[in-house]
Design a protein around this motif. Structure first.
Motif, PDB file in Angstrom:
ATOM      1  N   LYS A 372       0.983  -1.030   0.182  1.00 26.11           N
ATOM      2  CA  LYS A 372      -0.003   0.418   0.020  1.00 26.11           C
ATOM      3  C   LYS A 372       0.803   1.383   0.351  1.00 26.11           C
ATOM      4  N   LYS A 390      -4.486   8.163  -9.355  1.00 32.92           N
ATOM      5  CA  LYS A 390      -4.521   7.307  -8.331  1.00 32.92           C
ATOM      6  C   LYS A 390      -4.801   5.749  -8.806  1.00 32.92           C
ATOM      7  N   ASN A 394      -4.472   3.001 -10.338  1.00 27.16           N
ATOM      8  CA  ASN A 394      -5.176   0.820 -10.081  1.00 27.16           C
ATOM      9  C   ASN A 394      -5.253   0.791 -10.592  1.00 27.16           C
ATOM     10  N   SER A 413      -1.716  -0.836  -4.537  1.00 27.93           N
ATOM     11  CA  SER A 413      -1.940   0.244  -5.080  1.00 27.93           C
ATOM     12  C   SER A 413      -1.750   1.331  -4.273  1.00 27.93           C
ATOM     13  N   GLN A 415      -3.331   4.870  -2.060  1.00 20.40           N
ATOM     14  CA  GLN A 415      -4.763   5.420  -1.412  1.00 20.40           C
ATOM     15  C   GLN A 415      -4.157   6.753  -0.783  1.00 20.40           C
TER      16      GLN A 415
END
Length: 598
Positions: A372, A390, A394, A413, A415
């Motif tokens: 992450k 983003k 992703n 990913s 965030q």
């Protein structure tokens, strides 16, 4: 051309002054009525408007029973409270942007104007602060209010706190404190050692005529939002064994930018990644923290958290474009679980997050758990662009799946956190939802018939402070510190519930089974009457809770000591769970049981 330029300028001034006159008349109208809750904002800035917008949404659900007032403060008037009514006076009074006006109008907020604010007032001469600032209409509205919250949310911490302290002395506000529900002043400031002492003392002030002051820390709130996000928890980056609740891999993190947000992020990761392995040993933890001003930060960080070793927290003085930084990334790319980017610069932060994503996509092994990359957003105007980038990155992982075997796809990913809809909100600032959850956790933990609020006052109210000072022969400062330590543990326990449930791999059927098991455990024991598998799971979770508790105390500066001493910051329970007596071990079982009950 001159004529039209002058005409347009005049129309702009007329519109702005007309808007303020409209607000003034509406405020005067509101001052004729009784029974309204008031939210008063000093200064018009993005934080104030964001909070006002969210309060407005809550207000709409309540049927419009609250008034929002913004005081537009002219901070360039050299501490003069008054100016003569000249043409320059009229133009200088227009310090609010048209975009801000439209947002305030949309939410039904009233705007008034004053010069410099409470900090310019001499309270020794006159304690009618609103009168001295020519805010008499607002004063009349406040005097008739049923409840009152005042906000100083500028980025000037010293100004916010000084203004709040001065406003505490206003004679009309003192009347509100004694006659009605306690008004509160919220100040935007860092929750550092200095301000925490100030805020804690304010909550337990013995002077009943003064308003309470609460610190609103945007860095702290940004990380609180991660703690409440299922997809942002460290447990989501490891592979737990749901039969035993254990994790057999180390947890490795990077924090880039070790300012206020970066340090809060480290505390979150250190506490919420305290797992145990199948041998009942704490899983190793490492965090690499980067900052180009680390040489000015390191000394204080080490002094505040002496029990956290240099092997657990590696502080590195370098910039994100250095050879050393990317050398560390290369070495750790297949060990990393979590990256937090908090550079206080959206453009630089987004660029780094994208480069880290591409680097991980290229070099990270696909068999590893998800990596992450958490990126803090500092400017609301950059939110849409950052979210769009983003989403595209992703989505690219999904495209990668279409063209490659599933076993070749790395799990990565990005965030975005601390966005406008998660930071300055009614739940975070005013109602303090995390504290509400902590109160509910405390009620179930104590198995009390009292309401959550009444029990909280009994356990952590002013009477408890006085009782501790008398029975434990401690100063008021240390009594307040001990109480706030226990409050922070209730907050952590409430927010850690999801981590425990994820470690169990819980289903509703299994949860019901565990619920029947925990009801039969006798108080002050660790003996669960059930099969070996369920017993192992519950006792492992109790040990994980003990490791989380130790981690939280290390973050507060505690070390192991033969006695419990809040002055020297020593605690006898900061050792392996097996070294403690059964009654003490049962406290961790109580936390696990409360989690299942909730």
């Amino acid at each position: 051309l001159h004529f039209f330029a002058a005409f347009i300028t005049f129309m702009f001034i007329f519109k702005m002054i007309g808007y303020k006159m409209k607000c003034k008349s509406n405020l005067w109208y509101q001052s004729l009525f009784w029974g309204k809750s008031v939210h008063l904002f000093w200064g018009v800035n993005d934080a104030s408007i964001l909070l006002a917008e969210d309060i407005s949404k809550v207000n709409e659900k309540k049927g419009g029973k609250e008034i929002l007032i913004c005081v537009d403060v002219d901070e360039e008037c050299e501490n003069n409270c008054h100016k003569k009514p000249t043409l320059s006076f009229l133009t200088n009074s227009i310090t609010i942007k048209e975009s801000e006006i439209s947002r305030l109008e949309k939410n039904g907020a009233y705007v008034d104007h004053c010069y410099n604010g409470p900090i310019s007032v001499d309270i020794q001469k006159n304690d009618d602060i609103f009168g001295q600032l020519d805010l008499n209409t607002i004063k009349r509205v406040l005097k008739k209010s049923t409840s009152l919250n005042i906000y100083f949310l500028s980025n000037d911490e010293a100004n916010n706190i000084s203004s709040a302290l001065i406003l505490q002395e206003d004679k009309h506000l003192k009347d509100l404190v004694t006659k009605k529900s306690s008004p509160t002043i919220f100040v935007h400031a860092r929750r550092d050692s200095y301000n925490e002492v100030f805020a804690h003392y304010s909550q337990y002030a013995t002077d009943g005529e003064k308003m309470k002051i609460k610190v609103v820390d945007s860095a702290y709130l940004s990380i609180q939002s991660l703690k409440q996000d299922d997809k942002a928890l460290p447990v989501d980056c490891v592979k737990p064994n749901p039969q035993t609740g254990t994790v057999d891999t180390p947890f490795t993190a990077m924090v880039v930018g070790f300012g206020a947000t970066g340090q809060e992020a480290f505390k979150f990761l250190y506490e919420f990644s305290a797992f145990i392995d199948s041998n009942k040993k704490k899983t190793p933890f490492k965090c690499y923290a980067f900052d180009e001003k680390m040489d000015k930060i390191e000394g204080l960080v080490r002094a505040k958290m002496p029990a956290i070793t240099e092997d657990e927290l590696i502080l590195i003085n370098t910039s994100v474009d250095s050879v050393e930084f990317w050398g560390r990334v290369k070495l750790q790319i297949n060990k990393l679980n979590y990256v937090v980017v908090a550079l206080n610069n959206d453009a630089l932060g987004m660029s780094l997050a994208v480069n880290l994503f591409k680097y991980a996509l290229r070099y990270r092994k696909p068999s590893l758990p998800e990596l992450k990359i958490m990126l803090r957003c500092y400017d609301r105007n950059n939110e849409k662009r950052m979210k769009r980038v983003k989403e595209k990155l992703n989505d690219s992982i999904a495209c990668f799946v279409d063209s490659h075997p599933i076993n070749d796809v790395p799990h990565i990913s990005i965030q975005i956190f601390a966005t406008s809809d998660t930071l300055f909100t009614y739940e975070n600032v005013v109602s303090n939802l995390t504290l509400v959850k902590a109160k509910e956790f405390n009620k179930i933990y104590e198995n009390s018939s009292l309401s959550a609020e009444d029990l909280w006052k009994k356990c952590f109210g002013n009477s408890k402070i006085d009782e501790m000072m008398k029975n434990k022969h401690m100063s008021r400062y240390h009594a307040i510190y001990e109480i706030n330590t226990k409050i922070s543990q209730n907050i952590s326990n409430a927010l850690h519930c999801k981590t425990k449930l994820f470690l169990m791999g819980i289903t509703s059927e299994h949860l019901n089974k565990l619920y029947t098991i925990i009801k039969d455990r006798k108080p002050k024991t660790t003996k669960y009457i059930c099969g070996q598998q369920d017993k192992t799971l519950l006792l492992n979770l109790a040990q994980i809770e003990h490791e989380r508790w130790i981690a939280s105390h290390k973050l507060m500066g505690f070390k192991y000591g033969v006695t419990k001493d809040y002055v020297k910051k020593q605690h006898k329970c900061m050792c392996d769970l097996g070294q403690l007596d059964e009654e003490t071990q049962s406290y961790d079982c109580n936390v696990v049981d409360t989690t299942i009950k909730l």
